[in-house]
Design a protein around this motif. Structure first.
Motif, PDB file in Angstrom:
ATOM      1  N   THR A  73       5.779 -41.219 -34.039  1.00  0.00           N
ATOM      2  CA  THR A  73       6.556 -40.181 -33.359  1.00  0.00           C
ATOM      3  C   THR A  73       7.569 -39.569 -34.323  1.00  0.00           C
ATOM      4  O   THR A  73       7.774 -38.347 -34.319  1.00  0.00           O
ATOM      5  CB  THR A  73       7.281 -40.768 -32.135  1.00  0.00           C
ATOM      6  N   PHE A  74       8.192 -40.403 -35.149  1.00  0.00           N
ATOM      7  CA  PHE A  74       9.147 -39.880 -36.128  1.00  0.00           C
ATOM      8  C   PHE A  74       8.486 -38.808 -36.990  1.00  0.00           C
ATOM      9  O   PHE A  74       9.050 -37.724 -37.210  1.00  0.00           O
ATOM     10  CB  PHE A  74       9.675 -41.013 -37.012  1.00  0.00           C
ATOM     11  N   PHE A  75       7.285 -39.084 -37.475  1.00  0.00           N
ATOM     12  CA  PHE A  75       6.625 -38.158 -38.388  1.00  0.00           C
ATOM     13  C   PHE A  75       6.059 -36.924 -37.687  1.00  0.00           C
ATOM     14  O   PHE A  75       5.591 -35.995 -38.360  1.00  0.00           O
ATOM     15  CB  PHE A  75       5.532 -38.887 -39.187  1.00  0.00           C
ATOM     16  N   ARG A  76       6.065 -36.895 -36.376  1.00  0.00           N
ATOM     17  CA  ARG A  76       5.709 -35.663 -35.675  1.00  0.00           C
ATOM     18  C   ARG A  76       6.886 -34.687 -35.684  1.00  0.00           C
ATOM     19  O   ARG A  76       6.703 -33.494 -35.421  1.00  0.00           O
ATOM     20  CB  ARG A  76       5.299 -35.963 -34.231  1.00  0.00           C
ATOM     21  N   TYR A  77       8.095 -35.179 -35.958  1.00  0.00           N
ATOM     22  CA  TYR A  77       9.290 -34.338 -35.931  1.00  0.00           C
ATOM     23  C   TYR A  77       9.903 -34.101 -37.308  1.00  0.00           C
ATOM     24  O   TYR A  77      10.509 -33.063 -37.551  1.00  0.00           O
ATOM     25  CB  TYR A  77      10.340 -34.960 -35.000  1.00  0.00           C
ATOM     26  N   PHE A  78       9.744 -35.072 -38.203  1.00  0.00           N
ATOM     27  CA  PHE A  78      10.314 -34.945 -39.544  1.00  0.00           C
ATOM     28  C   PHE A  78       9.318 -35.476 -40.564  1.00  0.00           C
ATOM     29  O   PHE A  78       8.602 -36.442 -40.310  1.00  0.00           O
ATOM     30  CB  PHE A  78      11.627 -35.738 -39.661  1.00  0.00           C
ATOM     31  N   ARG A  79       9.317 -34.846 -41.735  1.00  0.00           N
ATOM     32  CA  ARG A  79       8.408 -35.283 -42.797  1.00  0.00           C
ATOM     33  C   ARG A  79       8.988 -36.428 -43.620  1.00  0.00           C
ATOM     34  O   ARG A  79       8.249 -37.111 -44.338  1.00  0.00           O
ATOM     35  CB  ARG A  79       8.073 -34.100 -43.711  1.00  0.00           C
ATOM     36  N   SER A  80      10.302 -36.620 -43.568  1.00  0.00           N
ATOM     37  CA  SER A  80      10.942 -37.675 -44.352  1.00  0.00           C
ATOM     38  C   SER A  80      12.277 -38.030 -43.703  1.00  0.00           C
ATOM     39  O   SER A  80      12.766 -37.303 -42.834  1.00  0.00           O
ATOM     40  CB  SER A  80      11.180 -37.212 -45.789  1.00  0.00           C
ATOM     41  N   LYS A  81      12.874 -39.106 -44.174  1.00  0.00           N
ATOM     42  CA  LYS A  81      14.159 -39.499 -43.609  1.00  0.00           C
ATOM     43  C   LYS A  81      15.272 -38.546 -44.057  1.00  0.00           C
ATOM     44  O   LYS A  81      16.253 -38.371 -43.337  1.00  0.00           O
ATOM     45  CB  LYS A  81      14.500 -40.938 -43.966  1.00  0.00           C
ATOM     46  N   GLU A  82      15.120 -37.893 -45.234  1.00  0.00           N
ATOM     47  CA  GLU A  82      16.113 -36.896 -45.641  1.00  0.00           C
ATOM     48  C   GLU A  82      16.143 -35.733 -44.658  1.00  0.00           C
ATOM     49  O   GLU A  82      17.194 -35.187 -44.332  1.00  0.00           O
ATOM     50  CB  GLU A  82      15.810 -36.350 -47.047  1.00  0.00           C
ATOM     51  N   GLU A  83      14.956 -35.324 -44.215  1.00  0.00           N
ATOM     52  CA  GLU A  83      14.865 -34.177 -43.317  1.00  0.00           C
ATOM     53  C   GLU A  83      15.536 -34.449 -41.980  1.00  0.00           C
ATOM     54  O   GLU A  83      15.998 -33.525 -41.311  1.00  0.00           O
ATOM     55  CB  GLU A  83      13.393 -33.810 -43.110  1.00  0.00           C
ATOM     56  N   ALA A  84      15.611 -35.713 -41.583  1.00  0.00           N
ATOM     57  CA  ALA A  84      16.221 -36.051 -40.289  1.00  0.00           C
ATOM     58  C   ALA A  84      17.709 -35.756 -40.254  1.00  0.00           C
ATOM     59  O   ALA A  84      18.299 -35.690 -39.172  1.00  0.00           O
ATOM     60  CB  ALA A  84      15.970 -37.526 -39.968  1.00  0.00           C
ATOM     61  N   ILE A  85      18.321 -35.590 -41.415  1.00  0.00           N
ATOM     62  CA  ILE A  85      19.750 -35.278 -41.455  1.00  0.00           C
ATOM     63  C   ILE A  85      20.007 -33.831 -41.069  1.00  0.00           C
ATOM     64  O   ILE A  85      21.114 -33.449 -40.706  1.00  0.00           O
ATOM     65  CB  ILE A  85      20.300 -35.564 -42.872  1.00  0.00           C
ATOM     66  N   PHE A  86      18.992 -32.983 -41.137  1.00  0.00           N
ATOM     67  CA  PHE A  86      19.143 -31.552 -40.858  1.00  0.00           C
ATOM     68  C   PHE A  86      18.221 -31.128 -39.711  1.00  0.00           C
ATOM     69  O   PHE A  86      17.278 -30.362 -39.911  1.00  0.00           O
ATOM     70  CB  PHE A  86      18.825 -30.728 -42.110  1.00  0.00           C
ATOM     71  N   PRO A  87      18.470 -31.613 -38.499  1.00  0.00           N
ATOM     72  CA  PRO A  87      17.518 -31.383 -37.410  1.00  0.00           C
ATOM     73  C   PRO A  87      17.528 -29.969 -36.842  1.00  0.00           C
ATOM     74  O   PRO A  87      16.579 -29.578 -36.169  1.00  0.00           O
ATOM     75  CB  PRO A  87      17.970 -32.386 -36.347  1.00  0.00           C
TER      76      PRO A  87
END
Length: 301
Positions: A73-87
């Motif tokens: 599910t995480f990878f359906r919304y973000f490609r990496s953990k860095e990207e999760a900082i800028f939702p």
């Protein structure tokens, strides 16, 4: 429990800048809201883990578990953990692009770009505490700083393309400007970069202050400086700001600037008319001195 809504949500990479596939309808709006909430939940979980145990030590599996979802599910919304900082940037980029596309063709192009970057500022200002925490984290992690630079570059490219599209033969340009040549792209890139840099400067100052203060008014002041520096003469057809006095207006109902205009126009019906020309970025005291000198010369003659 895995809050996996695979039946109603799609991979954001399937659509430009994460735009939902369908537009309109209660089901589509509900799916978009669920998608946005999930992105926020994952981002919040990532921020908390980064702050408590460190960025390098945090894994995608831990972020997903903290948000109550599966790794997939995480990878359906973000490609990496860095990207999760800028939702929020994907959706904000779409809003900014729509704003540019729907702008009135008579509005000054730099004003349109300034309205666009203000959407980004409002995204940060809507959650001050989160924005401040993210700023502090980014300063500590080089990988996040690099990601932030890449995000900023997307806005800058969007504004550059828009400004290039507004340069046409009907617009006034400085005499030394090489129309249709390198000057077009140079001014577009420099203007877009200046607007983005002003936004970043004001935003960082606000974040360092803990997210306190009227950040929009600070940004408006910066825009005024940039406008006077890069675009002192509005393109023809663009709306010009100035004093317009309605027929029959009285000084009691006017602003000081309008009252002065009424006084100047009606002071002496039999007198001569003095017309002066000055650059909009000229110091006011020099403009006044030139007017006084012209009036003195007229009266002496």
């Amino acid at each position: 429990m895995d809050r996996d809504h695979s039946s109603s949500e799609r991979n954001p990479s399937e659509h430009p800048a994460g735009r939902p596939a369908a537009e309109g309808g209660a089901g589509s709006r509900r799916a978009a809201a669920q998608r946005q909430q999930m992105r926020q939940d994952l981002a919040t979980a990532a921020m908390e883990l980064f702050a408590t145990q460190g960025y390098e030590e945090t894994t995608v599996d831990q972020i997903a578990a903290a948000a109550g979802v599966a790794r997939r599910t995480f990878f359906r919304y973000f490609r990496s953990k860095e990207e999760a900082i800028f939702p929020d940037h994907d959706d904000t980029l779409v809003r900014v692009a729509d704003l540019l596309a729907s702008a009135d063709s008579e509005e000054h192009p730099l004003d349109v770009v300034c309205r666009g970057i203000k959407e980004v500022l409002r995204m940060y200002a809507s959650t001050p505490a989160v924005s401040v925490a993210r700023y502090q984290l980014i300063r500590q992690v080089p990988a996040l700083r690099e990601r932030e630079i890449a995000v900023v570059a997307r806005y800058e490219r969007l504004f550059t393309r828009y400004l290039l599209g507004r340069f046409d033969a009907a617009e006034e340009t400085p005499p030394s400007w090489q129309r249709g040549g390198d000057d077009d792209s140079m001014l577009a890139e420099v203007s877009a970069a200046a607007v983005v840099a002003a936004h970043n400067h004001v935003l960082r100052r606000w974040l360092r202050a803990g997210g306190h203060g009227d950040v929009e008014s600070q940004l408006d002041h910066s825009f005024a400086v940039i406008r006077g520096t890069f675009w002192p003469t509005p393109p023809s057809g663009a709306r010009r700001r100035g004093t317009v006095v309605a027929p029959g207006a009285t000084s009691d109902s006017l602003s000081p600037m309008e009252a002065a205009a009424v006084s100047a126009l009606s002071a002496s019906p039999g007198g001569e008319v003095l017309i002066t020309v000055a650059r909009t970025d000229a110091p006011l005291d020099l403009v006044v001195d030139s007017i006084r000198a012209a009036l003195a010369g007229s009266q002496a003659g």
